[in-house]
Write an enzyme that holds these catalytic residues in place. Structure first.
Site, PDB file in Angstrom:
ATOM      1  NE  ARG A  51      -4.109  -1.927   1.778  1.00 40.72           N
ATOM      2  CZ  ARG A  51      -4.240  -3.022   2.519  1.00 40.72           C
ATOM      3  NH1 ARG A  51      -3.292  -3.161   3.473  1.00 40.72           N
ATOM      4  NH2 ARG A  51      -4.909  -3.834   2.520  1.00 40.72           N
ATOM      5  CE  LYS A 111      -0.065  13.775 -14.504  1.00 43.41           C
ATOM      6  NZ  LYS A 111      -0.254  14.259 -15.981  1.00 43.41           N
ATOM      7  CD  GLU A 152       8.015  15.806 -21.994  1.00 42.74           C
ATOM      8  OE1 GLU A 152       7.225  16.633 -22.153  1.00 42.74           O
ATOM      9  OE2 GLU A 152       7.583  14.569 -22.245  1.00 42.74           O
ATOM     10  CE  LYS A 177       6.039  17.683 -14.125  1.00 38.65           C
ATOM     11  NZ  LYS A 177       6.182  16.398 -14.842  1.00 38.65           N
ATOM     12  CD  GLU A 199      -3.370  16.274 -15.548  1.00 37.78           C
ATOM     13  OE1 GLU A 199      -2.443  16.070 -15.265  1.00 37.78           O
ATOM     14  OE2 GLU A 199      -4.094  16.120 -16.596  1.00 37.78           O
ATOM     15  NE  ARG A 227       0.864  17.155 -13.015  1.00 32.82           N
ATOM     16  CZ  ARG A 227       1.576  16.387 -12.061  1.00 32.82           C
ATOM     17  NH1 ARG A 227       1.355  16.510 -10.646  1.00 32.82           N
ATOM     18  NH2 ARG A 227       2.506  15.486 -12.506  1.00 32.82           N
ATOM     19  CG  ASN A 265      -1.610  16.882 -19.921  1.00 28.37           C
ATOM     20  OD1 ASN A 265      -0.692  15.964 -19.541  1.00 28.37           O
ATOM     21  ND2 ASN A 265      -2.729  16.911 -19.132  1.00 28.37           N
ATOM     22  CG  HIS A 312       2.162  15.343 -23.314  1.00 33.67           C
ATOM     23  ND1 HIS A 312       3.051  16.218 -23.600  1.00 33.67           N
ATOM     24  CD2 HIS A 312       2.915  14.236 -22.807  1.00 33.67           C
ATOM     25  CE1 HIS A 312       4.423  16.096 -23.102  1.00 33.67           C
ATOM     26  NE2 HIS A 312       4.533  14.734 -22.661  1.00 33.67           N
ATOM     27  CG  HIS A 323       0.380  10.441 -24.234  1.00 32.68           C
ATOM     28  ND1 HIS A 323      -0.344  10.981 -23.155  1.00 32.68           N
ATOM     29  CD2 HIS A 323       1.456  10.448 -24.098  1.00 32.68           C
ATOM     30  CE1 HIS A 323       0.339  11.274 -22.199  1.00 32.68           C
ATOM     31  NE2 HIS A 323       1.782  10.954 -22.969  1.00 32.68           N
ATOM     32  CG  HIS A 335       7.027  10.682 -23.927  1.00 32.13           C
ATOM     33  ND1 HIS A 335       5.894  10.284 -24.080  1.00 32.13           N
ATOM     34  CD2 HIS A 335       7.340  11.865 -23.185  1.00 32.13           C
ATOM     35  CE1 HIS A 335       5.252  11.533 -23.480  1.00 32.13           C
ATOM     36  NE2 HIS A 335       5.959  12.161 -22.870  1.00 32.13           N
TER      37      HIS A 335
HETATM   38  N1  LIG Z   1       5.579  10.838 -14.682  1.00 29.47           N
HETATM   39  C1  LIG Z   1       5.672  11.934 -15.462  1.00 29.47           C
HETATM   40  O1  LIG Z   1       5.229  13.022 -15.068  1.00 29.47           O
HETATM   41  C2  LIG Z   1       6.279  11.814 -17.000  1.00 29.47           C
HETATM   42  C3  LIG Z   1       6.465  13.181 -17.832  1.00 29.47           C
HETATM   43  C4  LIG Z   1       7.080  12.907 -18.984  1.00 29.47           C
HETATM   44  C5  LIG Z   1       7.241  11.705 -19.593  1.00 29.47           C
HETATM   45  N2  LIG Z   1       6.953  10.439 -18.760  1.00 29.47           N
HETATM   46  C6  LIG Z   1       7.198   9.044 -19.277  1.00 29.47           C
HETATM   47  O2  LIG Z   1       8.784   8.944 -19.269  1.00 29.47           O
HETATM   48  C7  LIG Z   1       9.012   7.879 -20.506  1.00 29.47           C
HETATM   49  C8  LIG Z   1      10.016   8.466 -21.377  1.00 29.47           C
HETATM   50  O3  LIG Z   1      11.197   8.592 -20.442  1.00 29.47           O
HETATM   51  P1  LIG Z   1      12.525   8.566 -21.323  1.00 29.47           P
HETATM   52  O4  LIG Z   1      12.534   9.428 -22.398  1.00 29.47           O
HETATM   53  O5  LIG Z   1      13.558   8.952 -20.119  1.00 29.47           O
HETATM   54  O6  LIG Z   1      12.870   7.113 -21.742  1.00 29.47           O
HETATM   55  P2  LIG Z   1      13.243   5.739 -21.042  1.00 29.47           P
HETATM   56  O7  LIG Z   1      13.206   5.688 -19.650  1.00 29.47           O
HETATM   57  O8  LIG Z   1      13.098   4.683 -21.944  1.00 29.47           O
HETATM   58  O9  LIG Z   1      15.066   6.109 -21.306  1.00 29.47           O
HETATM   59  C9  LIG Z   1      15.427   6.346 -22.777  1.00 29.47           C
HETATM   60  C10 LIG Z   1      16.731   5.170 -23.090  1.00 29.47           C
HETATM   61  O10 LIG Z   1      17.659   5.586 -22.562  1.00 29.47           O
HETATM   62  C11 LIG Z   1      18.443   4.681 -21.665  1.00 29.47           C
HETATM   63  N3  LIG Z   1      19.307   5.561 -20.795  1.00 29.47           N
HETATM   64  C12 LIG Z   1      18.694   6.044 -19.511  1.00 29.47           C
HETATM   65  N4  LIG Z   1      19.608   6.523 -19.067  1.00 29.47           N
HETATM   66  C13 LIG Z   1      20.896   6.624 -19.578  1.00 29.47           C
HETATM   67  C14 LIG Z   1      22.183   7.258 -19.497  1.00 29.47           C
HETATM   68  N5  LIG Z   1      22.336   8.051 -18.406  1.00 29.47           N
HETATM   69  N6  LIG Z   1      23.008   6.592 -20.481  1.00 29.47           N
HETATM   70  C15 LIG Z   1      22.720   6.069 -21.592  1.00 29.47           C
HETATM   71  N7  LIG Z   1      21.560   5.415 -21.634  1.00 29.47           N
HETATM   72  C16 LIG Z   1      20.509   5.811 -20.712  1.00 29.47           C
HETATM   73  C17 LIG Z   1      17.550   3.712 -21.315  1.00 29.47           C
HETATM   74  O11 LIG Z   1      17.918   2.794 -20.873  1.00 29.47           O
HETATM   75  C18 LIG Z   1      16.349   3.813 -22.406  1.00 29.47           C
HETATM   76  O12 LIG Z   1      16.992   2.964 -23.504  1.00 29.47           O
HETATM   77  C19 LIG Z   1       7.429   7.951 -21.248  1.00 29.47           C
HETATM   78  O13 LIG Z   1       6.974   6.663 -20.821  1.00 29.47           O
HETATM   79  C20 LIG Z   1       6.873   9.098 -20.719  1.00 29.47           C
HETATM   80  O14 LIG Z   1       5.371   8.657 -20.488  1.00 29.47           O
HETATM   81  C21 LIG Z   1       6.390  10.498 -17.560  1.00 29.47           C
HETATM   82 ZN   LIG Z   2       5.843  13.992 -21.794  1.00 33.31          ZN
END
Ligand SMILES: NC(=O)c1ccc[n+]([C@@H]2O[C@H](COP(=O)([O-])OP(=O)(O)OC[C@H]3O[C@@H](n4cnc5c(N)ncnc54)[C@H](O)[C@@H]3O)[C@@H](O)[C@H]2O)c1
Ligand SMILES: [Zn+2]
Length: 378
Positions: free
Chosen positions: A134, A156, A198, A240, A250, A254, A258, A261, A265, A277
């Site tokens: 939990r 999130k 972003e 942010k 949200e 907030r 989006n 997005h 998405h 992304h």
């Molecule tokens: N929670 C939120 O508020 C929020 C906001 C924006 C995006 N997101 C989510 O984030 C995700 C995208 O995140 P992302 O772009 O970081 O993708 P990711 O986590 O898949 O990382 C991208 C790639 O980079 C590699 N990597 C990570 N750190 C590294 C490093 N230091 N050196 C070499 N390689 C490295 C990873 O292994 C992966 O292959 C999506 O799922 C999106 O929906 C969430």
């Molecule tokens: Zn995003």
């Protein structure tokens, strides 16, 4: 775009950005080398009998050993868990496997999770922490630019399901965010670009100066110059954090985050997650700016200004040729922002300013209008 201002005149690093949250305040600790302070941070904000360091296999290989060794040396026992890198892993199945592995390792309510990686790790490890017994504490240790400027802040968490992205999840704010730009040295250029998308979004919705600064600084940014990246991350996190503090769950402002997005998405899912992304969001921002212009809500020229900036960064700005607009529009219908059958869009008034409260932060748009915008050449 307007005059360029240094976003962080005299900025000192490490910098601490404080975020107030219903779950308690937390700090984003940002600066070269702050990863070394992780054991201290954990002891201070998330004391636990065991730390579960969750990474994907790429990040595990690069950084988990170092983190585990540091925790070990500080007398903080750590268990390492990892899963295959990539958005395709952000599923309930991975969530179940990680949760089961924690149970099998004997973790109890007195454990804490360290989410070490990009946004995929942050979202899924955050969701594991939100639901394990939990809820146990999570500390976010972002290692991609995207996760540093955006995903690690705001609480999130969640997973993708066949019906769409991020449809199952929870708000679970971290106890701290430890963002060390030194870890970006190993990040591939395409991932750096995706993170810049972003940051452009933050400028587009809230800060024309940030947008102009990104434009003026794009060469050192793309060359991953540490000081310039740190300045970018700091300003984006400040934007942010301000928005998340004004509206954590949200209900209002907030929604602006989006921007780009709702379509982004849909585009990301329709590409079978082949587009990153940040790449899908870049296309989504241009198209949503164009949508706003067509609706008479967004100042003419906004979409073109954004398109030029994203293009100069090397991000895609249009749907891949041969894509069918109606497929993308169909994919928007599972978006969480859908309300009473119509999908709502967070749109811009102009570069640097999102639609305000008087516009309800986001507007409902009929599918027909959207199809016209997507089908037009712009
Ligand atoms: N929670 C939120 O508020 C929020 C906001 C924006 C995006 N997101 C989510 O984030 C995700 C995208 O995140 P992302 O772009 O970081 O993708 P990711 O986590 O898949 O990382 C991208 C790639 O980079 C590699 N990597 C990570 N750190 C590294 C490093 N230091 N050196 C070499 N390689 C490295 C990873 O292994 C992966 O292959 C999506 O799922 C999106 O929906 C969430
Ligand atoms: Zn995003």
């Amino acid at each position: 775009m307007r005059g360029v201002r240094n976003p962080s005149p005299g900025a000192r690093f490490p910098a601490h950005v404080r975020v107030e949250s219903a779950g308690g305040p937390y700090e984003v600790r940002l600066g070269a080398g702050v990863l070394d302070s992780l054991p201290l941070v954990l002891a201070e904000v998330a004391p636990a009998s065991r730390y579960v360091v969750i990474a994907d296999d790429v990040v595990d290989e690069l950084y988990a050993e170092r983190v585990a060794t540091m925790l070990d040396a500080a007398g903080e026992p750590a268990t390492r868990l990892c899963f295959p890198a990539g958005e395709a892993s952000k599923t309930r199945e991975t969530w179940a496997r990680l949760s089961d592995a924690m149970l099998a390792a004997g973790c109890g309510r007195d454990c804490a999770v360290v989410a070490l990686g990009g946004g995929v790790v942050g979202d899924i490890a955050g969701f594991v922490a939100a639901t394990f017994m939990r809820g146990v504490p999570v500390v976010q240790v972002p290692t991609t630019l995207l996760a540093m400027v955006d995903a690690s802040v705001g609480g999130k968490t969640g997973v993708d399901v066949p019906a769409g992205k991020n449809l199952i999840g929870a708000f679970h704010p971290p106890r701290a965010v430890v963002a060390d730009p030194d870890t970006l040295r190993t990040l591939p250029l395409e991932q750096l670009r995706a993170g810049l998308a972003e940051a452009v979004k933050h400028g587009a919705i809230a800060d024309a100066d940030h947008l102009a600064w990104i434009e003026a600084s794009r060469e050192p940014l793309l060359a991953a110059e540490p000081a310039v990246l740190a300045a970018l991350i700091r300003r984006s996190v400040e934007i942010k954090a301000r928005i998340v503090m004004a509206d954590e769950h949200e209900q209002g402002e907030r929604r602006l985050l989006n921007f780009g997005h709702t379509l982004g998405h849909a585009i990301e899912a329709a590409s079978g997650y082949r587009l990153l992304h940040g790449e899908a969001v870049a296309i989504g921002m241009v198209l949503e700016a164009r949508l706003g212009e067509r609706l008479g809500l967004t100042e003419p020229g906004t979409a073109e200004a954004l398109r030029q900036l994203l293009d100069a960064i090397g991000l895609p700005t249009a749907l891949p040729p041969a894509w069918d607009a109606t497929t993308v529009v169909a994919a928007t219908r599972t978006d969480k922002k859908a309300h009473a059958g119509r999908v709502r869009y967070a749109l811009l008034r102009r570069p640097g300013e999102g639609l305000g409260e008087e516009a309800g932060w986001a507007v409902a748009v009929a599918d027909e209008v959207l199809v016209q915008v997507l089908a037009s050449e712009g």
